[in-house]
Design an enzyme around this catalytic site. Structure first.
Site, short mmCIF file in Angstrom:
data_model
loop_
_atom_site.label_atom_id
_atom_site.label_comp_id
_atom_site.label_asym_id
_atom_site.label_seq_id
_atom_site.Cartn_x
_atom_site.Cartn_y
_atom_site.Cartn_z
N ASP A 78 27.42 32.71 31.75
CA ASP A 78 27.61 31.21 32.23
C ASP A 78 27.47 31.28 33.57
OD1 ASP A 78 29.94 32.26 33.33
OD2 ASP A 78 31.07 32.25 31.29
N ASP A 80 28.12 29.62 37.37
CA ASP A 80 29.13 28.88 38.19
C ASP A 80 28.33 28.48 39.39
OD1 ASP A 80 31.33 29.37 36.49
OD2 ASP A 80 31.58 31.18 37.65
N ASP A 159 36.90 38.25 44.48
CA ASP A 159 37.63 39.47 44.36
C ASP A 159 36.69 40.77 44.78
OD1 ASP A 159 35.78 38.99 42.17
OD2 ASP A 159 37.27 39.17 40.58
P1 ATP Z 1 32.24 37.01 33.48
O1 ATP Z 1 32.13 35.71 33.71
O2 ATP Z 1 30.78 37.90 33.31
O3 ATP Z 1 33.32 37.60 32.85
P2 ATP Z 1 32.72 36.67 36.50
O4 ATP Z 1 32.52 37.56 37.67
O5 ATP Z 1 31.71 35.28 36.47
O6 ATP Z 1 32.59 37.44 35.17
P3 ATP Z 1 34.50 34.71 36.17
O7 ATP Z 1 35.83 34.55 35.51
O8 ATP Z 1 33.69 33.69 35.41
O9 ATP Z 1 33.95 36.16 36.09
O10 ATP Z 1 34.73 34.11 37.80
C1 ATP Z 1 33.53 33.91 38.37
C2 ATP Z 1 33.97 34.09 40.04
O11 ATP Z 1 35.05 33.76 40.47
C3 ATP Z 1 33.94 35.70 40.17
O12 ATP Z 1 32.76 36.43 40.00
C4 ATP Z 1 34.70 35.78 41.17
O13 ATP Z 1 33.80 35.70 42.29
C5 ATP Z 1 35.69 34.77 41.31
N1 ATP Z 1 36.96 35.15 40.68
C6 ATP Z 1 37.26 34.87 39.38
N2 ATP Z 1 38.57 35.26 39.22
C7 ATP Z 1 39.10 35.80 40.41
C8 ATP Z 1 39.98 36.15 40.69
N3 ATP Z 1 41.17 36.46 40.21
N4 ATP Z 1 40.40 36.53 41.99
C9 ATP Z 1 39.22 36.59 43.06
N5 ATP Z 1 38.14 35.95 42.70
C10 ATP Z 1 37.90 35.63 41.42
MG MG Z 2 31.42 33.97 34.81
#
Ligand code: ATP
Ligand code: MG
Length: 469
Positions: A78, A80, A159
């Site tokens: 996905d 963002d 994070d």
């Molecule tokens: P995936 O979607 O592949 O599981 P992702 O890194 O995109 O991994 P998401 O949960 O979609 O994870 O979150 C998008 C972004 O938001 C992350 O890459 C990070 O930058 C930020 N993020 C999400 N959750 C947290 C958190 N708990 N603390 C800090 N930053 C966060």
């Molecule tokens: Mg994501």
């Protein structure tokens, strides 16, 4: 001219809420020849969103996990987008845009194409929180979260360094605030800022660390890893629904087995979920049960990696199957007959595993259907097989049976019989049923005969992982 001016004022107005950019430092600008992002992996809709925002005069970037995956050459699941436009401003620019959330509003922009609709999540740059005031609980966990900030602040709140890069599709440039690119090259997962503080703010980050390490194969940097074992108890403060969602992400990441090993090694063993305790405690349960769970998870990983779907209900049905069998067999040993024994075992298994965790119930009906279908696969005569293949959840029950055959719990010939039965015409199905009748006549007769002679003391056919028959 005037409209341009008004537009600028309108745009600026809500920016009052933005805090002053603080000294989060300038990002590294990484050109195409270094990041080598393949434009074919980009979502056209995500690019449309960034372009529309940029055309309206805002800053907009693809951000987070999508950039990490793009740099790694993986197609993100996905996309963002992060912007300096406020949620209201974003919403005005798109036809299908919905404001989501109360604590921190984001906008879901939906695009309807040929396949599934695609949702692009657009969030406004967040401000850094000072450590005081009502934003932070005593434990350090963030409670309130509603001030917009600069891009640098937004990056500092993310994070891991590899999750804090911003990609502008127009200039094909990556902005890297925290050395994410170098960490990708070093295959390192590094928390931004002081890891202990960041885990205290949001203990879920500990689970995310394990999940991303499993997914990327990267090593957790020492300082990022060190505090986890000590802080694991903080996960108990996290609302159950959020914890549960994160566990589902972990189990459905396509790398669940590696992630579960990672949890164990990091000392995140206990108190996450009763279900996980069960999987993680290798001492508990029989060797066969662990073997089943391991193969079930490997099978799930394989399905997910090859783009097939896995429902959470199916996954939980597999993870709890060894427990269910144990309870089912115990009930039969107490003298209950087969199907009531199964019903009772399902109730027991679900009640034990979901104590204190109501959320799991949403998967309960899936699990029950899959489980209660299993003895029906044994009946391969008369109208039974036809009725079974007509059940709405037949496919899940059948996949589950194949899994049991794959793990050696059931004779693979049974799975093959059903595979053939689905594929063949009515004549072929008659022939298959005739062959099954013969097979039952030959193989099951000793047990049956024994049971007929001594009905009360009959022990169910329970090989180590066997299902009562
Ligand atoms: P995936 O979607 O592949 O599981 P992702 O890194 O995109 O991994 P998401 O949960 O979609 O994870 O979150 C998008 C972004 O938001 C992350 O890459 C990070 O930058 C930020 N993020 C999400 N959750 C947290 C958190 N708990 N603390 C800090 N930053 C966060
Ligand atoms: Mg994501």
């Amino acid at each position: 001219m005037i409209t341009k001016f008004i537009k600028r004022i309108l745009r600026r107005d809500p920016m009052v809420q933005h805090t002053q950019a603080n000294n989060t430092g300038a990002p590294k600008r990484i050109p195409k020849k270094t990041h080598r992002i393949d434009p074919h992996l980009l979502s056209k809709n995500a690019v449309k969103v960034t372009h529309t925002l940029q055309q309206a005069g805002y800053e907009a970037f693809i951000v987070g996990g999508a950039v990490r995956d793009l740099v790694l050459g993986i197609g993100p699941k996905d996309f963002d987008v992060a912007t300096n436009a406020t949620p209201d401003q974003v919403q005005k620019l798109f036809r299908k845009a919905r404001l989501i959330g109360r604590r921190f509003q984001i906008v879901h922009v939906t695009f309807f194409g040929k396949g599934h609709p695609e949702i692009i999540e657009v969030s406004t740059f967040r401000a850094l929180l000072d450590n005081a005031g009502d934003h932070v609980a005593e434990s350090g966990r963030i409670l309130r979260d509603n001030v917009w900030g600069s891009q640098g602040e937004d990056a500092a709140r993310r994070d891991f360094s590899i999750n804090a890069m911003y990609y502008d599709p127009s200039s094909e440039t990556v902005l890297d605030y925290h050395g994410g690119m170098a960490d990708i090259q070093k295959k390192t997962l590094r928390m931004i800022g002081d890891p202990t503080k960041r885990y205290r703010e949001d203990p879920i980050r500990m689970l995310r660390a394990i999940r991303f390490a499993a997914k990327t194969g990267f090593t957790l940097e020492t300082a990022t890893r060190a505090p986890i074992a000590k802080l694991s108890a903080l996960l108990q403060d996290v609302p159950a629904a959020r914890l549960f969602d994160e566990i589902i992400k972990l189990l459905m990441s396509g790398y669940s087995w590696a992630a579960i090993q990672g949890l164990r090694e990091a000392g995140l063993h206990h108190g996450v979920l009763p279900l996980l305790d069960h999987i993680l405690d290798s001492g508990e349960g029989s060797k066969d049960a662990n073997h089943f769970v391991k193969l079930a998870l490997a099978n799930t990983d394989q399905r997910i990696q090859s783009g097939k779907s896995v429902s959470a209900g199916f996954l939980f049905a597999t993870l709890l199957w060894p427990d269910l069998l144990k309870n089912w067999n115990a009930n039969i040993a107490k003298g209950m007959s087969n199907l009531p024994a199964l019903q009772d075992a399902m109730d027991d298994t679900i009640a034990t595993q979901s104590s204190g965790m109501v959320i799991q119930r949403r998967f309960e009906s899936d699990m029950r259907e899959i489980w209660s279908m299993q003895p029906r696969f044994e009946k391969r005569v008369g109208r039974y097989p036809y009725r079974l293949i007509e059940s709405p959840r037949f496919r899940a029950g059948y996949d589950f049976l194949l899994l049991r055959c794959g793990t050696g719990e059931k004779d693979p010939a049974l799975g093959q019989w059903w595979t053939d039965f689905i594929a063949t015409d009515p004549d072929g199905q008659d022939a298959l049923m005739a062959s099954a009748k013969n097979a039952v006549g030959n193989s099951a007769s000793p047990a049956k005969r024994r049971r007929r002679r001594k009905p009360k003391s009959a022990t169910p056919e329970t090989p180590s992982m066997g299902e009562p028959s």
